[in-house]
Motif scaffolding. Structure first.
Motif, PDB file in Angstrom:
ATOM      1  N   ILE A  88       1.016  -1.094   0.269  1.00 31.99           N
ATOM      2  CA  ILE A  88      -0.083   0.114   0.237  1.00 31.99           C
ATOM      3  C   ILE A  88       0.673   0.966  -0.441  1.00 31.99           C
ATOM      4  CG2 ILE A  88      -1.557   1.422   1.299  1.00 31.99           C
ATOM      5  CD1 ILE A  88      -2.459  -1.535   2.875  1.00 31.99           C
ATOM      6  N   PRO A  89       0.364   2.220  -1.002  1.00 32.02           N
ATOM      7  CA  PRO A  89       1.687   3.438  -1.265  1.00 32.02           C
ATOM      8  C   PRO A  89       1.571   3.770   0.138  1.00 32.02           C
ATOM      9  CG  PRO A  89       0.041   3.311  -2.918  1.00 32.02           C
ATOM     10  CD  PRO A  89      -0.283   2.264  -2.303  1.00 32.02           C
ATOM     11  N   ILE A  95       3.230  -0.069   2.576  1.00 33.02           N
ATOM     12  CA  ILE A  95       2.788  -0.475   3.711  1.00 33.02           C
ATOM     13  C   ILE A  95       2.691  -1.752   3.608  1.00 33.02           C
ATOM     14  CG2 ILE A  95       1.590  -1.197   5.501  1.00 33.02           C
ATOM     15  CD1 ILE A  95       0.596   2.038   5.493  1.00 33.02           C
ATOM     16  N   PRO A  96       3.636  -3.298   3.905  1.00 27.83           N
ATOM     17  CA  PRO A  96       3.259  -4.520   3.099  1.00 27.83           C
ATOM     18  C   PRO A  96       1.822  -4.959   3.925  1.00 27.83           C
ATOM     19  CG  PRO A  96       5.533  -4.016   3.628  1.00 27.83           C
ATOM     20  CD  PRO A  96       5.016  -2.987   4.107  1.00 27.83           C
ATOM     21  N   ALA A  97       1.231  -5.844   3.283  1.00 28.60           N
ATOM     22  CA  ALA A  97      -0.133  -6.071   3.333  1.00 28.60           C
ATOM     23  C   ALA A  97      -1.064  -7.148   2.602  1.00 28.60           C
ATOM     24  CB  ALA A  97      -0.912  -5.412   3.342  1.00 28.60           C
ATOM     25  N   TYR A  98      -1.405  -7.768   3.654  1.00 29.40           N
ATOM     26  CA  TYR A  98      -2.107  -9.294   3.251  1.00 29.40           C
ATOM     27  C   TYR A  98      -3.573  -9.036   2.288  1.00 29.40           C
ATOM     28  CZ  TYR A  98      -3.310 -14.287   2.314  1.00 29.40           C
ATOM     29  OH  TYR A  98      -4.345 -15.393   2.277  1.00 29.40           O
ATOM     30  N   LEU A  99      -3.793  -9.274   1.085  1.00 30.22           N
ATOM     31  CA  LEU A  99      -4.868  -8.730   0.779  1.00 30.22           C
ATOM     32  C   LEU A  99      -5.740  -9.976   0.409  1.00 30.22           C
ATOM     33  CD1 LEU A  99      -7.405  -6.899  -0.452  1.00 30.22           C
ATOM     34  CD2 LEU A  99      -6.932  -7.038  -2.304  1.00 30.22           C
ATOM     35  N   ALA A 100      -6.707 -10.150   0.983  1.00 30.81           N
ATOM     36  CA  ALA A 100      -7.836 -11.324   0.687  1.00 30.81           C
ATOM     37  C   ALA A 100      -9.595 -11.167   0.067  1.00 30.81           C
ATOM     38  CB  ALA A 100      -8.767 -12.444   2.103  1.00 30.81           C
ATOM     39  N   THR A 101      -9.817 -11.224  -1.054  1.00 29.52           N
ATOM     40  CA  THR A 101     -10.904 -10.522  -1.697  1.00 29.52           C
ATOM     41  C   THR A 101     -11.848 -11.355  -2.087  1.00 29.52           C
ATOM     42  OG1 THR A 101      -9.186  -9.055  -2.706  1.00 29.52           O
ATOM     43  CG2 THR A 101     -11.250  -9.472  -3.576  1.00 29.52           C
ATOM     44  N   PRO A 102     -13.525 -11.238  -1.577  1.00 27.31           N
ATOM     45  CA  PRO A 102     -14.381 -12.616  -2.372  1.00 27.31           C
ATOM     46  C   PRO A 102     -14.158 -12.310  -4.055  1.00 27.31           C
ATOM     47  CG  PRO A 102     -14.913 -10.665  -1.037  1.00 27.31           C
ATOM     48  CD  PRO A 102     -14.367 -10.105  -0.905  1.00 27.31           C
ATOM     49  N   THR A 103     -14.612 -13.750  -4.450  1.00 27.84           N
ATOM     50  CA  THR A 103     -14.428 -13.793  -5.699  1.00 27.84           C
ATOM     51  C   THR A 103     -15.896 -13.955  -6.084  1.00 27.84           C
ATOM     52  OG1 THR A 103     -14.704 -16.156  -5.240  1.00 27.84           O
ATOM     53  CG2 THR A 103     -12.700 -14.886  -6.263  1.00 27.84           C
ATOM     54  N   ARG A 104     -17.064 -13.474  -5.255  1.00 26.34           N
ATOM     55  CA  ARG A 104     -18.828 -12.895  -6.041  1.00 26.34           C
ATOM     56  C   ARG A 104     -18.922 -12.176  -6.053  1.00 26.34           C
ATOM     57  NH1 ARG A 104     -21.017 -10.009  -2.060  1.00 26.34           N
ATOM     58  NH2 ARG A 104     -20.788 -10.287   0.366  1.00 26.34           N
ATOM     59  N   ASN A 105     -19.829 -11.385  -7.357  1.00 25.34           N
ATOM     60  CA  ASN A 105     -20.119  -9.683  -8.158  1.00 25.34           C
ATOM     61  C   ASN A 105     -20.447  -8.891  -6.953  1.00 25.34           C
ATOM     62  OD1 ASN A 105     -18.560 -11.121 -10.500  1.00 25.34           O
ATOM     63  ND2 ASN A 105     -21.071 -12.119 -11.079  1.00 25.34           N
ATOM     64  N   GLY A 106     -20.694  -8.081  -7.009  1.00 29.05           N
ATOM     65  CA  GLY A 106     -20.610  -7.160  -6.083  1.00 29.05           C
ATOM     66  C   GLY A 106     -20.109  -6.012  -5.672  1.00 29.05           C
ATOM     67  N   ALA A 138     -11.012  -7.771   2.350  1.00 31.10           N
ATOM     68  CA  ALA A 138      -9.825  -7.618   3.759  1.00 31.10           C
ATOM     69  C   ALA A 138      -8.646  -7.419   3.270  1.00 31.10           C
ATOM     70  CB  ALA A 138     -10.229  -9.158   5.214  1.00 31.10           C
ATOM     71  N   VAL A 139      -7.781  -6.779   4.247  1.00 28.45           N
ATOM     72  CA  VAL A 139      -6.723  -6.366   3.876  1.00 28.45           C
ATOM     73  C   VAL A 139      -6.179  -5.965   6.199  1.00 28.45           C
ATOM     74  CG1 VAL A 139      -7.266  -3.672   4.334  1.00 28.45           C
ATOM     75  CG2 VAL A 139      -5.197  -4.742   3.157  1.00 28.45           C
ATOM     76  N   ALA A 140      -4.749  -7.179   5.970  1.00 27.52           N
ATOM     77  CA  ALA A 140      -4.083  -7.413   6.998  1.00 27.52           C
ATOM     78  C   ALA A 140      -2.945  -6.638   6.299  1.00 27.52           C
ATOM     79  CB  ALA A 140      -3.779  -8.035   6.871  1.00 27.52           C
ATOM     80  N   PRO A 141      -2.651  -4.851   7.409  1.00 26.14           N
ATOM     81  CA  PRO A 141      -1.552  -4.701   7.448  1.00 26.14           C
ATOM     82  C   PRO A 141       0.204  -4.770   8.042  1.00 26.14           C
ATOM     83  CG  PRO A 141      -2.567  -2.973   8.327  1.00 26.14           C
ATOM     84  CD  PRO A 141      -3.666  -4.300   8.169  1.00 26.14           C
ATOM     85  N   ASP A 170       0.150   5.056   9.714  1.00 28.43           N
ATOM     86  CA  ASP A 170      -0.181   4.335   8.569  1.00 28.43           C
ATOM     87  C   ASP A 170      -1.574   3.348   8.628  1.00 28.43           C
ATOM     88  OD1 ASP A 170       3.043   4.392   7.680  1.00 28.43           O
ATOM     89  OD2 ASP A 170       3.011   2.451   9.270  1.00 28.43           O
ATOM     90  N   LEU A 171      -2.278   3.207   9.506  1.00 24.20           N
ATOM     91  CA  LEU A 171      -3.434   2.964   9.584  1.00 24.20           C
ATOM     92  C   LEU A 171      -4.124   3.591   8.977  1.00 24.20           C
ATOM     93  CD1 LEU A 171      -3.525   1.261  13.009  1.00 24.20           C
ATOM     94  CD2 LEU A 171      -3.714  -0.388  11.273  1.00 24.20           C
ATOM     95  N   ASP A 172      -4.355   4.684   9.035  1.00 22.25           N
ATOM     96  CA  ASP A 172      -5.074   6.081   8.073  1.00 22.25           C
ATOM     97  C   ASP A 172      -4.970   5.776   6.637  1.00 22.25           C
ATOM     98  OD1 ASP A 172      -7.169   7.968   8.516  1.00 22.25           O
ATOM     99  OD2 ASP A 172      -5.330   9.685   7.623  1.00 22.25           O
ATOM    100  N   LEU A 173      -3.597   5.690   6.119  1.00 23.68           N
ATOM    101  CA  LEU A 173      -2.976   5.254   5.118  1.00 23.68           C
ATOM    102  C   LEU A 173      -4.127   3.753   4.135  1.00 23.68           C
ATOM    103  CD1 LEU A 173       1.229   6.090   5.669  1.00 23.68           C
ATOM    104  CD2 LEU A 173      -1.644   7.911   3.856  1.00 23.68           C
ATOM    105  N   VAL A 174      -3.624   2.887   5.468  1.00 26.54           N
ATOM    106  CA  VAL A 174      -4.844   1.625   5.163  1.00 26.54           C
ATOM    107  C   VAL A 174      -6.302   1.339   4.903  1.00 26.54           C
ATOM    108  CG1 VAL A 174      -5.235  -0.364   5.069  1.00 26.54           C
ATOM    109  CG2 VAL A 174      -2.713   0.180   5.685  1.00 26.54           C
ATOM    110  N   ARG A 175      -6.812   2.430   5.362  1.00 21.62           N
ATOM    111  CA  ARG A 175      -8.160   3.082   5.693  1.00 21.62           C
ATOM    112  C   ARG A 175      -8.955   3.939   4.120  1.00 21.62           C
ATOM    113  NH1 ARG A 175     -11.198   6.862   6.402  1.00 21.62           N
ATOM    114  NH2 ARG A 175      -9.598   8.659   6.591  1.00 21.62           N
ATOM    115  N   SER A 176      -8.133   4.530   4.028  1.00 27.41           N
ATOM    116  CA  SER A 176      -7.643   5.675   2.719  1.00 27.41           C
ATOM    117  C   SER A 176      -7.676   4.549   1.590  1.00 27.41           C
ATOM    118  CB  SER A 176      -6.682   6.844   2.401  1.00 27.41           C
ATOM    119  OG  SER A 176      -7.001   7.532   3.709  1.00 27.41           O
TER     120      SER A 176
END
Length: 264
Positions: A88-89, A95-106, A138-141, A170-176
């Motif tokens: 994350i810039p 900021i290194p992070a782990y991103l988990a993204t749902p595959t369902r549409n919407g 879900a993103v885990a920084p 850093d948390l505010d950057l992740v939220r943004s």
């Protein structure tokens, strides 16, 4: 299962089936494999064998309670999410992070997952994966990437005490960053564990999050005043944890007085 003080046992399927048969339990879907958690406790509850949620079955008499539900699968076993390591810039090196993204549409609600003092662990990634599997972006920084782990831990607890500092930045950057993600539906929540629970509780006071889930975490003395205006807080604490004695009641009382919707 009520007020459970229990031992978690990973038992062969044949053992679990024998226990279930002996006490009239019909195993719910997902509970008939070796990937289930099988919990036996001496806490007596009202006699019942009615499943209360998917993958859960319970039977109780005056001697013991048997509860069975699926384990959180390892990454790659859950269906319906895409996992990736991202950067994350930030003004520094990102900021290194782990991103988990749902595959369902919407469009999905988004949640920031804040780790405990052990940092970016498999357990934390499992939590992000589980959230994605039920429809959350879900993103885990990794908040311990800027220097040595010991230095980062000291910095994190200093920031918790001061309620400001690099970790909050850093948390505010992740939220943004989450706010700019095209997949989200507008709602952003935060969940934290232990040290991360402390951050999640303080972030609830900013009113930037639709909901905050606090798992352990220090409850400040001025919680009632601090948390006025928070939107929704869920809290979970170990009832027999002496290091956080009465933290659950303290938080619940403060949120009740502040008029904050909560489940603690």
């Amino acid at each position: 299962v009520g007020t459970v003080a229990a031992q978690s046992l990973f038992l062969p399927r044949s053992w679990v089936q024998s226990l279930a048969d002996a006490h009239g339990i019909t195993l719910a879907p997902g509970c008939d494999t070796d990937n289930a958690i099988h919990l036996v406790t001496a806490t007596p509850l009202a006699s019942s064998s009615t499943p209360s949620r998917t993958g859960f079955a319970a039977q109780s008499d005056q001697r013991f309670t048997l509860a069975i539900w699926p384990r959180t699968p390892n990454r790659g076993q859950l269906k319906g999410q895409i996992m990736s390591d991202i950067l994350i810039p930030s003004p520094e090196n990102g900021i290194p992070a782990y991103l988990a993204t749902p595959t369902r549409n919407g469009a999905w609600p988004a949640v920031m997952v804040i780790h405990d003092v052990f940092g970016m662990t498999t357990d934390l990634k499992d939590q992000a994966d589980w959230l994605a599997s039920v429809g959350y972006l879900a993103v885990a920084p990794n908040l311990f990437s800027s220097s040595s782990k010991l230095g980062c831990i000291r910095s994190a607890f200093r920031d918790l005490k001061l309620r400001k500092g690099p970790i909050f930045q850093d948390l505010d950057l992740v939220r943004s960053w989450l706010g700019r993600n095209e997949g989200r539906n507008g709602n952003i929540g935060v969940i934290g564990f232990c040290m991360g629970g402390g951050f999640a509780l303080l972030l609830a006071a900013t009113n930037d999050y639709a909901a905050s889930a606090v798992n352990y975490g220090h409850v400040p003395k001025d919680a009632e005043t601090l948390l006025k205006g928070a939107r929704l807080i869920a809290g979970s604490f170990g009832g027999k944890d002496r290091s956080l004695k009465r933290a659950s009641a303290k938080l619940a009382n403060a949120l009740e007085a502040a008029g904050v919707p909560h489940d603690v």
